[in-house]
Design an enzyme around this catalytic site. Structure first.
Site, PDB file in Angstrom:
ATOM      1  N   SER A 215       0.831  -1.202   0.000  1.00 29.75           N
ATOM      2  CA  SER A 215       0.000   0.000   0.000  1.00 29.75           C
ATOM      3  C   SER A 215       0.870   1.259   0.000  1.00 29.75           C
ATOM      4  O   SER A 215       1.716   1.415  -0.875  1.00 29.75           O
ATOM      5  CB  SER A 215      -0.967  -0.045   1.186  1.00 29.75           C
ATOM      6  OG  SER A 215      -2.042   0.848   1.009  1.00 29.75           O
TER       7      SER A 215
ATOM      8  N   ASP B  15      -5.368  -3.944  -2.589  1.00 26.06           N
ATOM      9  CA  ASP B  15      -4.424  -3.603  -1.519  1.00 26.06           C
ATOM     10  C   ASP B  15      -4.022  -4.842  -0.725  1.00 26.06           C
ATOM     11  O   ASP B  15      -4.874  -5.606  -0.272  1.00 26.06           O
ATOM     12  CB  ASP B  15      -5.108  -2.585  -0.598  1.00 26.06           C
ATOM     13  CG  ASP B  15      -4.166  -1.942   0.399  1.00 26.06           C
ATOM     14  OD1 ASP B  15      -3.467  -2.682   1.114  1.00 26.06           O
ATOM     15  OD2 ASP B  15      -4.144  -0.705   0.473  1.00 26.06           O
TER      16      ASP B  15
END
Length: 290
Positions: free
Chosen positions: A42, A160
């Site tokens: 991320s 993610d």
């Protein structure tokens, strides 16, 4: 043979709190500590990728401050947001990072070996991204479901990686890191003041905190299995939200720098030349199975 150990750095996800990684890199750069392999998830994946491209830390900081402006962030919005299940367009995100990097890059072009963590959203499987187009991989590792448009790589719909491996220290360990520094910017799960400061409806805060508990348990288990030599938890502050706090970037960066200075004497000691029985080699990343 006498040589310095292979130094691996992993940067965890955490939204705006992840800008603390810039402070970490600033200190390592100022102390001329060479990073041999990098991994990230991320926001940590974004910053790791930009650094692996060869961008100076100051340039990464400028990019962070630029995207914090509403006028710049608005460029990432999807023009058809009312009809879609996301806010930010993948095309807009990739154009933004292409501009930041300056040219289209493959993983094979990078200055530092890099592994990014994503999740196959349909198969619920952790995916290591370490080859192919870098910008698409950055888009995938930051693809928070419901916020960022889904990304397809090799037929997989990727999102993610924070749900399964928010601080992928195991990647750099399997790549050959002999000294491993992991940076976890997630809020401390027991810090109730942080959760009270989020200014969200009770039901939303409760659900978010429950999800954070699961993530923290997975991260702790992954770090134990990777045998991280150093785990930093920068003191970002109780009032810095994961999805907000863009006006506090300078303070967040400073927190990352301070946490790194605190371990610098011991880190330097660990990175001194010593005797090894084998040559240093960087291998492809493989997630450690729990």
């Amino acid at each position: 043979m006498i040589r310095k150990p292979v130094f691996g750095l992993t940067l965890g996800g955490g939204g705006v709190r992840g800008f603390a990684h810039i402070g970490v890199l600033k200190v390592l750069q100022s102390e001329e500590i060479h990073i041999d392999c990098l991994s990230g998830t991320s926001m940590g994946g974004i910053i790791a990728a930009l650094y692996a491209c060869g961008l100076d830390v100051d340039a990464i900081e400028d990019t962070a401050k630029r995207v914090s402006k509403l006028s710049e962030m608005a460029k990432l919005f999807d023009a058809h947001i009312a009809k879609l299940d996301h806010i930010f367009s993948s095309r807009n995100i990739q154009e933004f990072f292409l501009e930041a990097v300056g040219e289209k890059k493959q993983f094979s072009d990078l200055n530092i070996p890099l592994a990014l963590c994503a999740v196959d959203f349909h198969q619920a499987e952790e995916v290591v991204l370490q080859q192919g187009d870098l910008i698409t991989a950055i888009n995938a590792t930051m693809g928070l479901p419901g916020i960022v448009e889904g990304v397809k790589i090799d037929g997989r719909t990727l999102a993610d990686g924070g749900s399964l491996n928010n601080v992928p220290a195991d990647y750099v360990r399997t790549m050959g890191a002999e000294v491993l520094l992991a940076v976890d910017v997630s809020p401390q799960i027991t810090n109730m003041d942080y959760w009270k400061n989020q200014k969200m409806p009770g039901i939303a805060t409760g659900y978010w905190r429950a999800s954070a508990m699961m993530g923290a348990a997975i991260t702790a288990a992954k770090l134990r299995h990777a045998h991280a030599d150093f785990v930093l938890h920068p003191d970002v502050g109780e009032d810095v939200a994961t999805l907000g706090g863009f006006n506090q970037i300078s303070e967040v960066i400073a927190a990352g720098a301070k946490a790194t200075w605190d371990i610098m004497p011991e880190l330097r000691k660990q990175l001194k030349e010593r005797f090894f029985f084998k040559r240093a080699e960087i291998e492809p990343a493989q997630p450690i199975q729990l």
